[in-house]
Design a protein around this motif. Sequence first.
Motif, short mmCIF file in Angstrom:
data_model
loop_
_atom_site.label_atom_id
_atom_site.label_comp_id
_atom_site.label_asym_id
_atom_site.label_seq_id
_atom_site.Cartn_x
_atom_site.Cartn_y
_atom_site.Cartn_z
N GLU A 1 5.32 33.37 6.67
CA GLU A 1 4.10 33.77 7.37
C GLU A 1 4.39 34.89 8.36
OE1 GLU A 1 2.32 30.28 9.01
OE2 GLU A 1 2.00 29.36 7.04
N ARG B 1 6.45 37.15 8.01
CA ARG B 1 6.65 38.38 7.25
C ARG B 1 5.41 38.82 6.49
NH1 ARG B 1 11.30 35.93 8.13
NH2 ARG B 1 13.29 37.06 8.10
N GLY B 2 4.31 38.13 6.71
CA GLY B 2 3.05 38.54 6.10
C GLY B 2 2.73 37.93 4.76
N PRO C 1 3.10 39.85 0.56
CA PRO C 1 2.15 40.67 1.32
C PRO C 1 1.88 41.98 0.61
CG PRO C 1 4.32 40.80 2.32
CD PRO C 1 4.42 39.77 1.21
N LYS D 1 2.22 45.51 4.77
CA LYS D 1 1.72 44.41 5.59
C LYS D 1 2.82 43.50 6.12
CE LYS D 1 -2.70 45.30 5.17
NZ LYS D 1 -3.50 45.68 6.37
N SER D 2 4.03 43.68 5.67
CA SER D 2 5.13 42.81 6.12
C SER D 2 5.49 43.11 7.56
CB SER D 2 6.35 43.01 5.22
OG SER D 2 7.46 42.30 5.73
N ASP D 3 5.97 42.09 8.28
CA ASP D 3 6.40 42.24 9.67
C ASP D 3 7.81 42.81 9.75
OD1 ASP D 3 4.07 41.26 10.55
OD2 ASP D 3 4.82 39.31 11.20
#
Length: 336
Positions: free
Chosen positions: A174, A176-177, A329, A333-335
């Motif tokens: 979550e 990491r998107g 993601p 969109k990934s962190d």
Amino acid sequence: MEISATGRLEVRITAADVGKRVSVRRMNDPAVPGEKFTDTVGVLASWDAGVLRITRKDGETVRIAESSLVAGKVVPSAPARRRGPSASYAELAHVCTRAWRPVESERLGEWELRAASGFTRRANSVLPVGDPGMPLDDALEAVRRWYGARGLPAYVQTATGAEGTQELLCAELERRGWVREVTAELWIGALAPLADRAGGAGVELSRDVDEAWLARYQRKGVSEVALKVLSSGPSVWFAQVPGSGGVPAAIGRCVVDGRWASFAAVEVDPGQRRRGLATEVMAALARRALDEGASAAWLQVETENAGARALYAGMGFAAHHAYHHYREPAVGKSDR
């Protein structure tokens, strides 16, 4: 909650307790009407920048500001089940994947990458039991490349709510998107009580799936790949109750694997429900599984399917753990 000798609530957890099961109480926003405090129990997934992330049994991750804590402590793992067969998460995870085999699979360390041209998420997702043999970000990138090369979205199947499940991995995904799209539960129960139920005399059993059985199956337009998945497993049985127009009134599928028997695709003609046909199908399959040496049973049920949950609870099944499918993601969109 943890109470000191002076009678005061105390916070007795720190960032060093990440990965442990904790119980915390936080103060709610005084501007919002309602209860003054909220209690949360789950696995402490992270404690960074003044924010705790706790993953509950149902897989939901709760974010809690450190400044709102009024009490907290480490608590023992949930007590062992006392009803039905005993089983670890790891055992069930591997039994489940053997009962619904992908057409193609590959190892990434101890993880298993599974693909079947998109037919069901179970057969087109990573089973991350154990160590992938590399840092998580590298493993997830390898996962995305593997599924991308097959024209498929990358999914990771995780579990929560039992000893050895993956609350920490859920939180990391979550962060990491990755998006959780599906949550369901795996239920287990003793096989003999199900086999002892009356009925089953009109149920036809076969090793092969035929056109009649497929006509009742909820997934229409079944492909050759889907047929391979349906027929996969150590010892597969298909059941049907004859109906009108060549379409069965009810169907079911069972895979026997050592002490375990799995039940899936139990479907009944909507016009003939509440007549015990699902029970007849499962009882007939259970008797065959007993003959092959099985003693325990498992099945998967969606959390919102109240009718199925009531049916299976009445048969002696109970939830063992929840499982979830996380989708990769969108690009950017990934962190990370």
